[in-house]
Scaffold this active site. Structure first.
Site, PDB file in Angstrom:
ATOM      1  N   ASP A 145       1.048  -1.683  35.421  1.00  0.00           N
ATOM      2  CA  ASP A 145       1.605  -3.013  35.662  1.00  0.00           C
ATOM      3  C   ASP A 145       2.133  -3.038  37.093  1.00  0.00           C
ATOM      4  O   ASP A 145       3.097  -2.345  37.410  1.00  0.00           O
ATOM      5  CB  ASP A 145       2.726  -3.303  34.656  1.00  0.00           C
ATOM      6  CG  ASP A 145       3.322  -4.701  34.783  1.00  0.00           C
ATOM      7  OD1 ASP A 145       3.061  -5.374  35.799  1.00  0.00           O
ATOM      8  OD2 ASP A 145       4.063  -5.113  33.867  1.00  0.00           O
ATOM      9  N   HIS A 161       0.366  -7.412  33.707  1.00  0.00           N
ATOM     10  CA  HIS A 161       1.738  -7.852  33.469  1.00  0.00           C
ATOM     11  C   HIS A 161       1.864  -8.827  32.297  1.00  0.00           C
ATOM     12  O   HIS A 161       2.970  -9.231  31.970  1.00  0.00           O
ATOM     13  CB  HIS A 161       2.269  -8.518  34.752  1.00  0.00           C
ATOM     14  CG  HIS A 161       3.741  -8.761  34.760  1.00  0.00           C
ATOM     15  ND1 HIS A 161       4.679  -7.764  34.549  1.00  0.00           N
ATOM     16  CD2 HIS A 161       4.451  -9.913  34.944  1.00  0.00           C
ATOM     17  CE1 HIS A 161       5.886  -8.277  34.619  1.00  0.00           C
ATOM     18  NE2 HIS A 161       5.792  -9.578  34.852  1.00  0.00           N
ATOM     19  N   SER A 206       8.582 -10.996  31.075  1.00  0.00           N
ATOM     20  CA  SER A 206       8.876 -10.808  32.485  1.00  0.00           C
ATOM     21  C   SER A 206      10.327 -11.199  32.783  1.00  0.00           C
ATOM     22  O   SER A 206      11.251 -10.708  32.153  1.00  0.00           O
ATOM     23  CB  SER A 206       7.869 -11.600  33.334  1.00  0.00           C
ATOM     24  OG  SER A 206       7.928 -11.239  34.690  1.00  0.00           O
TER      25      SER A 206
END
Length: 267
Positions: A217, A245, A95
């Site tokens: 996502d 995610h 991320s």
């Protein structure tokens, strides 16, 4: 400054193998990599850490000024690499950590030799010619809700971020991780993350790079993975047969296979 204590640095695996640094995302800690470590540690030295404000890091090291930009977190990564005297390490960032890794590469290029970006996003807010997945109003509302009631926001949002509603234990784990983070420090990290724009930094990446995105996502839609792939010359984009995610938790076998294939090609 004791960098290893500040960031709760953990080193495991093969001391003679190439070093792989695993970096967690917002609201998480190094425990989120527990399903990936066994796939790496036979052949690689594995380094994990917690960002200040997360996990078992030293909360006394927290500075709202330092961590109000991704560069502050990247400096932490650079200092971890320096104190361990890493050379040509592979940085695996989940991320927002994918972009933190890009910034750290610019700071200590001799210490990072390749990047793996898991569900990356260089900008979360839509822009002209760019789809980040959120409008500016969406992000304003998200941050306002988070800052008004962090625990309530965590309970509501973590399952959405994780996806995989048919496996509620995954959402529960992410909720617990979010709730274990100090709210004030989480506010700073969230604002830094969701208001960041690292698109221009991608053009400076000159090392082998693997980008992993998922079929679905809500935080980083597939258009984002495609944008990152186009922006980094010579990068490889792999779309995992996964949703949510956090594919290193929801689809660890597919995630680990993609990472280990990439590592094997680097040799």
């Amino acid at each position: 400054m004791d960098v290893e204590r500040r960031n709760n640095v953990t080193v495991t695996g093969n001391p003679h193998g190439r070093t792989v640094v695993l970096a967690h995302g917002f609201g998480c800690d190094q425990n989120m990599w527990r399903l990936t470590v066994p796939a790496l540690e036979a052949d690689h030295r594995v380094v994990m850490f917690d960002y200040v404000g997360s996990g078992r890091s030293d909360p006394s090291a927290f500075s709202p000024e330092r961590y109000s930009s991704l560069e502050g977190y990247a400096r932490d990564v650079a200092e971890v690499c320096e104190v361990l005297d890493l050379r040509d390490a592979v940085f695996v960032g989940h991320s927002v950590s994918a972009m933190i890794g890009v910034l750290a590469l610019g700071m200590v290029p001799e210490r990072i030799g390749a990047l793996v970006m898991v569900s990356p996003s260089p900008r979360y807010i839509d822009d002209e010619g760019y789809r980040g997945g959120f409008s500016a109003e969406d992000i304003d509302e998200l941050l306002a809700s988070l800052e008004a009631n962090y625990l309530g926001w965590s309970a509501a949002m973590a399952p959405v971020i994780m996806g995989n509603a048919e496996r509620p234990e995954l959402g529960e784990e992410l909720t617990h991780s979010f709730c274990a983070t100090d709210p004030e420090m989480a506010h700073v990290f969230a604002r830094t993350t969701f208001l960041s724009d690292s698109r221009d930094d991608l053009k400076g990446v000159g090392v082998p790079t693997l980008i992993l995105d998922c079929l679905q996502d809500v935080i980083a839609p597939r258009e984002v993975g495609a944008f990152v792939h186009r922006a980094i010359p010579g990068s490889t984009l792999v779309t995992l047969d996964a949703t949510g995610h956090c594919p290193h938790l929801s689809a660890p076998e597919a995630t680990n296979d993609a990472i280990t294939r990439f590592l094997a090609e680097l040799r």
